[in-house]
Design an enzyme around this catalytic site. Structure first.
Site, PDB file in Angstrom:
ATOM      1  N   ALA A  26       0.708  -1.181   0.065  1.00  0.00           N
ATOM      2  CA  ALA A  26       0.121  -0.070  -0.086  1.00  0.00           C
ATOM      3  C   ALA A  26       0.750   1.362   0.081  1.00  0.00           C
ATOM      4  O   ALA A  26       0.318   2.383   0.181  1.00  0.00           O
ATOM      5  CB  ALA A  26      -0.933   0.063   1.340  1.00  0.00           C
ATOM      6  N   TYR A  27       2.202   0.902  -0.206  1.00  0.00           N
ATOM      7  CA  TYR A  27       3.068   2.508  -0.083  1.00  0.00           C
ATOM      8  C   TYR A  27       3.305   3.097  -1.543  1.00  0.00           C
ATOM      9  O   TYR A  27       4.115   3.786  -1.455  1.00  0.00           O
ATOM     10  CB  TYR A  27       4.320   1.793   0.272  1.00  0.00           C
ATOM     11  CG  TYR A  27       4.390   1.635   1.708  1.00  0.00           C
ATOM     12  CD1 TYR A  27       5.214   2.437   2.675  1.00  0.00           C
ATOM     13  CD2 TYR A  27       3.724   0.501   2.511  1.00  0.00           C
ATOM     14  CE1 TYR A  27       5.033   2.403   4.258  1.00  0.00           C
ATOM     15  CE2 TYR A  27       3.798   0.362   3.910  1.00  0.00           C
ATOM     16  CZ  TYR A  27       4.435   1.198   4.806  1.00  0.00           C
ATOM     17  OH  TYR A  27       4.227   1.047   5.977  1.00  0.00           O
ATOM     18  N   GLY A  28       2.773   2.644  -2.537  1.00  0.00           N
ATOM     19  CA  GLY A  28       3.163   3.153  -3.791  1.00  0.00           C
ATOM     20  C   GLY A  28       3.198   4.589  -4.012  1.00  0.00           C
ATOM     21  O   GLY A  28       4.179   5.229  -4.440  1.00  0.00           O
TER      22      GLY A  28
END
Length: 249
Positions: free
Chosen positions: A154-156
């Site tokens: 979820a860090y994109g």
């Protein structure tokens, strides 16, 4: 010629709490006069200032949004007026909003990139205009830029903003050729700050800790030591990203 250590001045953005506060206190122990920048929580910034002054240091608090060029211009001017100049700028200010690329609200993308990218650019622009010879600029990235753990799905958008910080760091180091100013970035791994620990159960925290060969989370003091190195004796390190993560792959 470098400014004597006892007369050096550091400005730390995001210095009111977390890693930023520990960095401010660490630089103060090295003899720096420290300006503690805050965005909205003046009381916490003043606590950091009071803690530094209580042990014989010199500190002041300066407010303003790092992405606002007028506010940052005023902040830099305030520090120079109070302490006579600026030798080191440490930009710890940043925000992290986690969501998969598929579902991330674009308003959150804009908000995060405004602080992390524009804010870093504004602070670096002011630093390039004001930091004295023999000084240093230290930006903050994240080890997630290069990690491959599946839990980082979820860090994109956050990683994209920090990758921009790294690119900016490398270019500014070259732009300041001939001025004896180093520009580097620190990329922490999982670090035991209240923000990191918030919302995570013990099992999740333990997984992050065991992911490093040293089998523990980083401490804010670990990151502050890296910053102090870059701000002081590390004159031959320039245009680099230092991964302060305990060996996280």
């Amino acid at each position: 010629m470098s400014t004597p250590e006892s007369n050096r001045v550091a400005l730390v953005t995001g210095g009111s709490g977390g890693i930023g506060r520990v960095v401010a206190e660490r630089l103060a122990r090295d003899g720096f006069a420290v300006a503690v920048q805050y965005a909205g929580n003046r009381a916490k910034a003043e606590e950091t200032v009071a803690a530094i002054n209580a042990v014989g240091g010199r500190a002041l608090a300066v407010g303003g949004d790092v992405a606002d060029e007028d506010a940052m211009g005023t902040a830099f001017d305030t520090v120079r007026s109070a302490f006579g100049g600026i030798d080191v700028v440490v930009n710890t200010a940043g925000i992290m909003i986690l969501a998969p690329v598929e579902t991330l609200d674009l308003a959150d993308l804009d908000r995060m990139h405004r602080t992390n990218i524009r804010g870093t650019f504004v602070v670096n622009q002011q630093a390039a205009r004001t930091v004295r010879s023999g000084g240093a600029v230290v930006n903050f990235s994240t080890s997630v830029v290069r990690t491959q753990l599946p839990t980082y799905g979820a860090y994109g958008a956050y990683v994209a903003s920090k990758a921009a910080v790294e690119a900016m760091t490398l270019v500014l180091a070259r732009e300041l050729r001939g001025r004896d100013i180093t520009v580097n970035a620190v990329a922490p791994g999982p670090t035991a700050t209240p923000l990191f620990l918030q919302g995570k159960d013990e099992g999740t925290v333990d997984k992050f800790a065991k992911a490093t060969p040293l089998e523990r989370l980083g401490r804010p003091e670990d990151i502050a030591e890296t910053v102090a190195f870059l701000a002081g004796p590390a004159r031959w390190i320039n245009g680099q990203v230092l991964y302060a993560n305990g060996g996280l792959a």
